[in-house]
Design a protein around this motif. Sequence first.
Motif, mmCIF file in Angstrom:
data_model
loop_
_atom_site.group_PDB
_atom_site.id
_atom_site.type_symbol
_atom_site.label_atom_id
_atom_site.label_comp_id
_atom_site.label_asym_id
_atom_site.label_seq_id
_atom_site.Cartn_x
_atom_site.Cartn_y
_atom_site.Cartn_z
ATOM 1 N N THR A 1 45.546 -9.733 18.258
ATOM 2 C CA THR A 1 44.460 -8.812 18.607
ATOM 3 C C THR A 1 43.769 -8.233 17.372
ATOM 4 N N ARG A 2 44.349 -8.417 16.213
ATOM 5 C CA ARG A 2 43.850 -7.790 14.997
ATOM 6 C C ARG A 2 42.692 -8.573 14.392
ATOM 7 N N LEU A 3 41.694 -7.872 13.898
ATOM 8 C CA LEU A 3 40.539 -8.473 13.234
ATOM 9 C C LEU A 3 40.330 -7.822 11.879
ATOM 10 N N ARG A 4 40.202 -8.667 10.853
ATOM 11 C CA ARG A 4 39.812 -8.194 9.528
ATOM 12 C C ARG A 4 38.548 -8.941 9.111
ATOM 13 N N ILE A 5 37.617 -8.226 8.521
ATOM 14 C CA ILE A 5 36.394 -8.834 7.996
ATOM 15 C C ILE A 5 36.234 -8.399 6.540
ATOM 16 N N TYR A 6 35.989 -9.382 5.671
ATOM 17 C CA TYR A 6 35.806 -9.128 4.247
ATOM 18 C C TYR A 6 34.411 -9.596 3.840
#
Length: 461
Positions: A283-288
Amino acid sequence: MIANVFHPFPSKPVCLLVASLLFFEASVFAQIRVRDPKTTAERSVEGRVNGRIDQGIDKGLDKVEEGIGSLFKKKDKNKKQEKEEPQSNPTEVSDTGSTSKNSPKSNAQESKSEQPKSLKVYSKFDFVPGEKVIAFDDFSTTNVGDFPLGWNTNSSAEVVTLDDSPTKWLFMTKDGFFQPTYIKDLPENFTLEFDIYNRYVNGNILTYRFLIHASDNPKRDLSDSDIAKSGIYFGWSGGTGEANFSAYEKGEKIIKNDDLSIKELMWDENPAKVRFSIWRQKTRLRIYVNQNKVLDLPQAFDTESKYNVFKLGGRYMNFATADNKDEFMVSNIRYAVGAPDTRSKLITEGKFSTTGILFNVNSDKIKPESYGVLKEVGSVLKENATVKVRIIGHTDSDGEDAANLDLSKRRAASVKSALQTEFGIDPNRMETDGKGETQAVAPNTTPEGKANNRRVEFIKL
């Protein structure tokens, strides 16, 4: 007009010299072009090129007033820049690959394990790409001027090159969405990376965005109407750095953030290239954006939804005038799946292989975005102080066999040097070797196959 400009200079030799100056200045500002003048891509940017030529002529007239001597200073400066910044080889296929066998610089030895100073800039960059590369698209197989295979759109775009760089870009000039159809399943562990090229022109208020969502019919769904079912939306305004994010679940907006300010997305009329990295873990989202993490949300994805669409788009691009269109392009799409388990594979299984350590073309210089993977390996070695490893470099089949073997050995040595310098790992615990192209894990006939073959392997001793 020209006669009035030359009137203060009565002698013909001086007039000829000034004319040469104007030609030189115009040629400098005509550098941004597609490389093949016969393609439709050049026609698509013809207005922009002509406008820059006109600007060059105006600046050339200004130089006349400043004196002829400035011409020779500019020539000296250009010669100096040529020495300091050698041009890329036109046959280079990607930032992570090798040149073709026809290249005179095929895998030439560029450096001896010298790390770029920018590596430390990524010290907080914890992005780790997926274990297996499913798709890698640098448009190397698409002719300039064509729309690439494997993409769908409700608008229009074409592949172009800029300046003398071999990098190919999908140039999007009209409102609409552009969907890589080879990204058709986005499981609970995946990473998606891509380069964006933007130039913000004359205050045009344009918006850009990418979407990831679930669709019953991805080929039909080329609008943003279905995003509200289950999906994520990330948008930004050209040049301002203002960005916003929304997450939807079963038709309900569960997350909204309209207050993002991202310095990497701030630019004026100067072109800016940034790299987006998207990482899903259940469920986790990371955006760089480049080295900076701009979002880290533990509950962004719905575990019951099947995410199967990724698309890029813009709005109000066709509001810009013909001569002042913003430039919005994408390249180097890298889609990988699977959560790397560095600790388990290296310590328990005794072997860990990664495609996430990237290098400059034909070089052993590690790209700074590799920092997250290096940090993972460094942490495992620190936690297991008695473990020794052999680091083995591998390449794809592009380039000569002997050159690839040498390159793979130098890249392994470069990784050892980075682990020692950046993470304090005792060099006596690390051996290095290289196998070149001899141990391929995938066919070298596709971009993604080559991407999987360009890897670094760690073997527990």
